[in-house]
Scaffold this active site. Sequence first.
Site, mmCIF file in Angstrom:
data_model
loop_
_atom_site.group_PDB
_atom_site.id
_atom_site.type_symbol
_atom_site.label_atom_id
_atom_site.label_comp_id
_atom_site.label_asym_id
_atom_site.label_seq_id
_atom_site.Cartn_x
_atom_site.Cartn_y
_atom_site.Cartn_z
ATOM 1 N N ASP A 73 2.151 -0.695 5.397
ATOM 2 C CA ASP A 73 3.523 -0.197 5.542
ATOM 3 C C ASP A 73 4.269 -0.195 4.216
ATOM 4 O O ASP A 73 3.944 -0.950 3.301
ATOM 5 C CB ASP A 73 4.286 -1.072 6.538
ATOM 6 C CG ASP A 73 4.369 -2.515 6.096
ATOM 7 O OD1 ASP A 73 5.462 -3.103 6.201
ATOM 8 O OD2 ASP A 73 3.346 -3.058 5.636
ATOM 9 N N GLU A 74 5.278 0.619 4.174
ATOM 10 C CA GLU A 74 6.268 0.644 3.090
ATOM 11 C C GLU A 74 5.657 0.562 1.692
ATOM 12 O O GLU A 74 6.001 -0.340 0.916
ATOM 13 C CB GLU A 74 7.254 -0.527 3.283
ATOM 14 C CG GLU A 74 8.017 -0.431 4.586
ATOM 15 C CD GLU A 74 9.039 -1.547 4.744
ATOM 16 O OE1 GLU A 74 10.215 -1.210 4.996
ATOM 17 O OE2 GLU A 74 8.679 -2.729 4.624
ATOM 18 N N VAL A 75 4.739 1.464 1.394
ATOM 19 C CA VAL A 75 4.182 1.467 0.048
ATOM 20 C C VAL A 75 5.130 2.246 -0.847
ATOM 21 O O VAL A 75 5.352 3.438 -0.647
ATOM 22 C CB VAL A 75 2.777 2.094 0.014
ATOM 23 C CG1 VAL A 75 2.192 1.982 -1.377
ATOM 24 C CG2 VAL A 75 1.883 1.412 1.042
#
Lengths: 487, 526
Positions: free
Chosen positions: A280-282
């Site tokens: 997630d949320e790279v």
Amino acid sequence: MVAFRYHASSAAQPGCSVLDEAFQRYRDLLFSSSWWQPPERTRKQHAPEKSSLVILVSTPGCNELPSLESGENYTLTINDDHCFLLSETVWGALRGLETFSQLVWRSPEGTFFINKTEIEDFPRFPHRGLLLDTSRHYLPLTSILDTLDVMAYNKFNVFHWHLVDDSSFPYDSFTFPELTRKGSYDPATHIYTAQDVKEVIEYARLRGIRVLAEFDTPGHTLSWGPGAPGLLTPCYSGSHPTGTFGPVNPILNSTYEFMSAFFLEVSSVFPDFYLHLGGDEVDFTCWKSNPDIQSFMKKQGFGNDFKQLESFYVQTLLNIVSAYDKGYVVWQEVFDNKVKVRPDTIIQVWREETPVRYTKEMELITGAGFRALLSAPWYLNHIAYGPDWREVYMVEPLDFKGSPQQKALVIGGEACMWGEYVDSTNLAPRLWPRAGAVAERLWSSELVTSVDFAFKRLTRFRCELLRRGVQAQPLSVGYCEQEFEET
Amino acid sequence: GCGCRSRQDLLLLSPGTPPASSPFGSLWPLPQSLRVSPERFRLAPDQFQIVHGPGSSAGSSCSLLEDAFRRYYEYMFGYSKWQNRDGKKSLCETELSLLQVIITSKDSECDKFPSITSDEAYHLQVSKPTSVLKADKVWGVLRGLETFSQLLYEDDCGSYFVHESVISDFPRFAYRGILLDTSRHFLPLKIIQTNLDAMAFNKFNVLHWHIVDDPSFPYQSTTFPELNAQGAFTPKHVYTPTDVHNIIEYARLRGIRVIPEFDTPGHTQSWRKDILTPCYSGKHPSGSYGPINPILNATYDFMMKLFEEVGNVFPDDYIHLGGDEVDFSCWSSNPDVTEFMKKKGFGFWYSKLESYYVEKILEIVTSLNKKSIIWQEVFDDGAKLQPDTIVEVWKKFLYQLELARVTKQGHQAILAAPWYLDLISYGEDWKSYYGVEPLNFMGSKSQKELVLGGEACLWGEYVDGTNLTPRLWPRASAVGERLWSSKNVTDISDASKRLTQHRCRMLRRGIAAQPLFVGYCTTLEQ
């Protein structure tokens, strides 16, 4: 009512640790306390005396681990002739014992009663999870074990352990001990040793709870950096490194060597078939700034599309993990960014409105043939004034456009308690009884939707939790016979 | 030897390193004036004493101070980060071995109760081998001891140090309160005591005890025992006279006033039915009851007797009379009330009836030699207040205008509106509490002097012993500094550093204060 005993024909017999220990636990819960909630209605009538609850489990499996496929059905029959709990598996028996413990009550004179009962029960969804974050704040082992107890009271069956993240790395790795030494808040006190981890897994198993370990990459990995030099991407400002780091560096062979070794360890330490690999949320900013990565992008023909670079990393990682005979769960970005994943990948939906409303996301994921887990409306770390458990309760996981086959791909969901503002001082009251609303939504029939009816039961259940020593906060104005007192 | 090889040397820089420290260490609230030098003095528990200094007008007969000396010694040395201390004899020479406490005025007020005029100022000189804490009154000593205990720190090897310092301190506002609600949920005695401890750690000095309300009446009245018999949740959910006395004394020893609130005429559903107004549905009583019935003489006889008791039980000069959120619909449905309104010439202005009632209660309380605090509606609805009645401003919308209005009329005010801590939300809301400036309203200097202080309110609809402490602390600490420290102490980043450490200290002292943000405390939390 004095005891629990195995039926002669039960596949589970004394020596079955799961049930032997459960009998002990439930005996303590029921019979050791001196005070009890009075029941809703008492009809004084002659009550035939029962001496024990007889348990019959039809398939063996006492020394196994619960899995996604485990059956949890049971029937409970209490009448003049029988006091009988029947289930296919030991996991079903655990669920039945919990229900039984919620039916028993004790008169002011001290006699135990149970009403004539006929229950056939099974969970609506097989994956009913709770996420704890032990990176933003370290949670002492007792907090985790206590949480597992209360999960069992609520029939949760998956403990999603978000072990590490940017803030700290408390997992004690034997392959890479520097990760822990340099990444934990305090390697002497704020870590989970191999023994701790074993203890959690077994404690959970005895309650029919799977441990789904998450090692989130390539983002959310700042705490990995100090103990694994070269693992994270050095960020640049122009042609000079800034000294700060970003996500895992996807262009180096050493990265994949590291991940191979690390996930070999993780696969052996955590016995569940599934691992959660995060994704997630790279944040692409750091990758963008790095000249080596820019060259790599050119060479690979990714253009300026860093989602492809992310894909490249994730796919390689997934192949590594698959080779260890593990299945995996990932956050929705992996799907949203079109990473090529195995068809049996489970996608966890956590974003409420972006890139689309979560109901639409469920539609897209299941439409693509993947199994889905719902978490988006169940972020219990998002506190607000008032009875927010109601909104949590009213979520209908299958409320999206799709065929029955699609909807069958929704295997359940998870209540998430992220740790930015949570540690052992406020974990229990923030989790309970609010998470109970998620528990019912995932276990009970979709027809069970009356919030008023739920309120009545959850209020009483909350007082029962207090009686069981759980620091569950109030739902609304009122009282319990015995209030919580600090020890 | 006496050197300490820091565990930090072994650790190298980990991402979990606590944030850089404030130059003011972990002091909370920040004193009015302090000078800290880099020179530090070593202390050891077995070679340190807090004693009455020469010339002090208080001595060992002052139980308040004796108790405080023992408590603060324990806070300083009893909650070591290092679990296996065993009170071993220190190997190194200590430099600071004595804290002398000197009451500099003739009357220490040792056996008195704190009041709105209590002097909480103190002067602290940290030097070696003797440090000196001077104050005119015991209240200043209590504040000074707390500060001294916050100057103390342990290094990585478990040695104690304080820096050479000179501190002159006093509160900006004299009224710094916490409201607890024991009607929506009963709060066991221990929880109240724990929170009184926490209040002392944050230099709060008023417990506003909202003891009864609609849902339950846990106060055991000796004059009217039927009140709790009928009104408490269960016989166990009761505060006996002994319990109440216990709290009052526990608070007194910490320099905390206990102001009880018996909120009327609204918020009284748990009270005796015969003094409540029967509501009507058309010509017939509906069976439900409304606010206190203001038209009966019996009501005022009752209230006189009740407040006489309350005035005796609670030694503070002030009683909070409530007066908020009076719903007029029941009054307007009742034909006897309607007739009374006519007789009095109130027209349809039920606010006049409310004022009529409140004015009579204010008179009753004055006749008992007590002063009153009321919620702002009483003022807003035009009641004639006593000259020393304090108005508590609680409605959030345009509260600065209300403060201006109240003080313009010459009334003293306390501010609660921006500090309703029961209104939880996700994130670091302490920062918004910290950012409130109570005197940010249009008014003259003399108007602003009428603002006595404020309160952090923790209403009990969703709060009881299971979640009270983490919900109150450290969020209320932000209010504590705003009310104690100088107006220009507003640097949120410095506050964040100090408060993070202060929170860990509260944890060590047994207060389950929740985290401010991501991080950890160097002692294993619980």
